[in-house]
Write a protein that holds these residues in place. Structure first.
Motif, PDB file in Angstrom:
ATOM      1  N   GLY A 103      -5.681   7.485   2.925  1.00 49.80           N
ATOM      2  CA  GLY A 103      -5.813   7.338   1.489  1.00 49.80           C
ATOM      3  C   GLY A 103      -6.084   5.893   1.110  1.00 49.80           C
ATOM      4  O   GLY A 103      -5.857   4.966   1.883  1.00 49.80           O
ATOM      5  N   ARG A 104      -6.593   5.696  -0.091  1.00 46.08           N
ATOM      6  CA  ARG A 104      -6.937   4.352  -0.541  1.00 46.08           C
ATOM      7  C   ARG A 104      -5.695   3.466  -0.540  1.00 46.08           C
ATOM      8  O   ARG A 104      -4.654   3.829  -1.093  1.00 46.08           O
ATOM      9  N   GLY A 105      -5.797   2.315   0.103  1.00 42.87           N
ATOM     10  CA  GLY A 105      -4.651   1.428   0.201  1.00 42.87           C
ATOM     11  C   GLY A 105      -3.526   1.991   1.053  1.00 42.87           C
ATOM     12  O   GLY A 105      -2.382   1.560   0.939  1.00 42.87           O
ATOM     13  N   SER A 106      -3.847   2.972   1.909  1.00 44.04           N
ATOM     14  CA  SER A 106      -2.848   3.639   2.772  1.00 44.04           C
ATOM     15  C   SER A 106      -1.770   4.340   1.949  1.00 44.04           C
ATOM     16  O   SER A 106      -0.624   4.486   2.381  1.00 44.04           O
ATOM     17  N   ARG A 107      -2.139   4.808   0.772  1.00 43.39           N
ATOM     18  CA  ARG A 107      -1.138   5.350  -0.151  1.00 43.39           C
ATOM     19  C   ARG A 107      -0.419   6.577   0.399  1.00 43.39           C
ATOM     20  O   ARG A 107       0.779   6.760   0.133  1.00 43.39           O
ATOM     21  N   ARG A 108      -1.112   7.442   1.175  1.00 43.11           N
ATOM     22  CA  ARG A 108      -0.433   8.637   1.695  1.00 43.11           C
ATOM     23  C   ARG A 108       0.571   8.272   2.785  1.00 43.11           C
ATOM     24  O   ARG A 108       1.648   8.861   2.875  1.00 43.11           O
ATOM     25  N   LEU A 109       0.218   7.300   3.610  1.00 41.56           N
ATOM     26  CA  LEU A 109       1.158   6.847   4.631  1.00 41.56           C
ATOM     27  C   LEU A 109       2.361   6.169   3.987  1.00 41.56           C
ATOM     28  O   LEU A 109       3.516   6.421   4.372  1.00 41.56           O
ATOM     29  N   LEU A 110       2.129   5.325   3.011  1.00 40.85           N
ATOM     30  CA  LEU A 110       3.229   4.665   2.320  1.00 40.85           C
ATOM     31  C   LEU A 110       4.140   5.675   1.626  1.00 40.85           C
ATOM     32  O   LEU A 110       5.373   5.524   1.645  1.00 40.85           O
ATOM     33  N   ALA A 111       3.555   6.707   1.050  1.00 43.53           N
ATOM     34  CA  ALA A 111       4.366   7.729   0.380  1.00 43.53           C
ATOM     35  C   ALA A 111       5.247   8.467   1.385  1.00 43.53           C
ATOM     36  O   ALA A 111       6.422   8.762   1.103  1.00 43.53           O
ATOM     37  N   PRO A 139      -2.576  -4.590   2.095  1.00 49.28           N
ATOM     38  CA  PRO A 139      -1.946  -3.591   1.211  1.00 49.28           C
ATOM     39  C   PRO A 139      -0.955  -2.692   1.938  1.00 49.28           C
ATOM     40  O   PRO A 139       0.079  -2.317   1.384  1.00 49.28           O
ATOM     41  N   LEU A 140      -1.250  -2.360   3.196  1.00 46.18           N
ATOM     42  CA  LEU A 140      -0.320  -1.530   3.965  1.00 46.18           C
ATOM     43  C   LEU A 140       0.970  -2.287   4.243  1.00 46.18           C
ATOM     44  O   LEU A 140       2.074  -1.778   4.005  1.00 46.18           O
ATOM     45  N   LEU A 141       0.861  -3.513   4.735  1.00 43.61           N
ATOM     46  CA  LEU A 141       2.053  -4.255   5.141  1.00 43.61           C
ATOM     47  C   LEU A 141       2.907  -4.643   3.940  1.00 43.61           C
ATOM     48  O   LEU A 141       4.142  -4.556   3.991  1.00 43.61           O
ATOM     49  N   ARG A 142       2.269  -5.059   2.847  1.00 49.29           N
ATOM     50  CA  ARG A 142       3.058  -5.383   1.645  1.00 49.29           C
ATOM     51  C   ARG A 142       3.758  -4.128   1.118  1.00 49.29           C
ATOM     52  O   ARG A 142       4.899  -4.195   0.662  1.00 49.29           O
ATOM     53  N   GLY A 143       3.060  -2.999   1.192  1.00 46.30           N
ATOM     54  CA  GLY A 143       3.675  -1.749   0.749  1.00 46.30           C
ATOM     55  C   GLY A 143       4.855  -1.357   1.604  1.00 46.30           C
ATOM     56  O   GLY A 143       5.895  -0.918   1.091  1.00 46.30           O
ATOM     57  N   ALA A 173       3.151 -13.631   6.646  1.00 45.67           N
ATOM     58  CA  ALA A 173       3.057 -13.984   5.229  1.00 45.67           C
ATOM     59  C   ALA A 173       3.249 -12.756   4.331  1.00 45.67           C
ATOM     60  O   ALA A 173       3.679 -12.891   3.180  1.00 45.67           O
ATOM     61  N   CYS A 174       2.938 -11.587   4.837  1.00 43.25           N
ATOM     62  CA  CYS A 174       3.149 -10.338   4.082  1.00 43.25           C
ATOM     63  C   CYS A 174       4.613  -9.893   4.114  1.00 43.25           C
ATOM     64  O   CYS A 174       4.976  -8.952   3.413  1.00 43.25           O
ATOM     65  N   GLY A 175       5.428 -10.556   4.951  1.00 45.08           N
ATOM     66  CA  GLY A 175       6.848 -10.208   5.027  1.00 45.08           C
ATOM     67  C   GLY A 175       7.267  -9.537   6.318  1.00 45.08           C
ATOM     68  O   GLY A 175       8.441  -9.176   6.470  1.00 45.08           O
ATOM     69  N   VAL A 176       6.342  -9.363   7.272  1.00 44.85           N
ATOM     70  CA  VAL A 176       6.643  -8.678   8.525  1.00 44.85           C
ATOM     71  C   VAL A 176       7.315  -9.639   9.501  1.00 44.85           C
ATOM     72  O   VAL A 176       6.898 -10.794   9.645  1.00 44.85           O
TER      73      VAL A 176
END
Length: 324
Positions: A103-111, A139-143, A173-176
């Motif tokens: 999904g756009r911005g990995s939205r399905r994985l994040l959900a 976007p994935l890592l920040r999410g 830098a993304c927090g990982v």
């Protein structure tokens, strides 16, 4: 088709201001056609994005294959050595994404990760590879980092990517938290758990050996410390058991690519059939190993009876006899 409805096949013809569809226009003598001009690429990209925004799956030609349908599994990893305060710790394990976008911005994985309500998120390598558009990472890592603390170790494919050191800096830098033969001590009250990560063997030649890494951890945290290790390779259970590691999370095998009912994975990473330690929970001595089936592909974009896995590992204090 006869009306050019999807407009994915547009081309640019000299002398015409608007793009035309190639599927319903006949080529004629004297036409000058550009099939891959900047204008064509922009139009195709916009068209495909609009199509995908209306579909749950990332590939509209493969919507019934099941390979885009995430599967969340939950497994109890039980150990009598687990400190009481960490009983019930929920970990989401992600492995072998290989730059795939759900999904756009990995939205399905994040959900899916958000629904699992993890205390930690652990990424076991091959997050990206030499073919990945690295724009998908931030976007994935920040999410993920907005959901829970994220810990990451390299797999074999990251070491093929030019500029890896800079990419790892961007991930930090993304927090990982990037664990390269390193560890962190997690505390709950007076109890502690050591979360460690080992670089893939494809990494630097001067990296610590597994024995050196575990010895350093034990020297700092104590011989009795509970050790949860992130490692990309799935076939090193005997080694970690000999070193006294209590729990290991790994990937690498992609679940054997094809999973046969009552049999398991078909293909191993060494190109042999019916690999050991292909997916799920294994135990040797006092060591438990969970192998994720992973999320993506490598060279062959193919998985059969093997849905992409979001693995939820719940640490439990007790007898390993109740592992399942």
């Amino acid at each position: 088709n006869e009306v050019g409805a999807c407009r994915v096949c547009v081309v640019e013809m000299e002398g015409k201001e608007k793009l035309i569809t190639s599927c319903n226009n006949v080529a004629k003598e004297g036409m000058v056609i550009h099939t891959n001009s900047p204008k064509v690429r922009r139009h195709r990209r916009t068209t495909v994005e609009l199509i995908l925004s209306q579909h749950d799956c990332e590939c509209v030609t493969c919507s019934r294959s099941g390979n885009c349908s995430l599967q969340t599994t939950e497994t109890a990893l039980v150990s009598p050595a687990l400190p009481p305060a960490f009983d019930g710790l929920r970990i989401v394990e992600l492995a072998d994404l290989h730059g795939r976008v759900f999904g756009r911005g990995s939205r399905r994985l994040l959900a899916a990760v958000r629904r699992a309500e993890p205390d930690l998120i652990c990424i076991d390598g091959d997050l990206f590879d030499e073919h990945t558009d690295l724009a998908m990472l931030p976007p994935l890592l920040r999410g993920l980092c907005a959901i829970a603390p994220v810990y990451y170790v390299t797999g074999n494919h990251e070491w093929r990517v030019p500029g890896l050191r800079g990419i790892l800096a961007q991930m930090r830098a993304c927090g990982v938290t990037v664990l390269q033969d390193d560890w962190r001590v997690l505390r709950r009250g007076e109890d502690a758990l050591v979360l460690a990560g080992t670089d893939d063997p494809c990494g630097p030649a001067e990296r610590k050996t597994p024995a050196e890494l575990i010895a350093d951890i034990r020297a700092e945290a104590g011989e009795a410390a509970f050790l949860l290790l992130l490692a990309h390779r799935n076939d090193q259970l005997p080694q970690w058991s000999a070193l006294g590691v209590q729990a290991v999370l790994a990937g690498h095998c992609h679940g054997g690519v094809v999973r046969l009912p009552f049999v398991g994975g078909l293909f191993g990473t060494d190109r042999r059939l019916f690999p050991a330690w292909d997916a799920g929970l294994y135990r040797q001595g006092e060591t438990a190993l969970y192998v994720s089936r992973g999320l993506g592909y490598t060279n062959v974009h193919f998985r059969l009876f093997n849905r992409p896995e979001v693995a939820v590992i719940v640490l439990r204090r007790g007898s390993p006899a109740i592992n399942s």
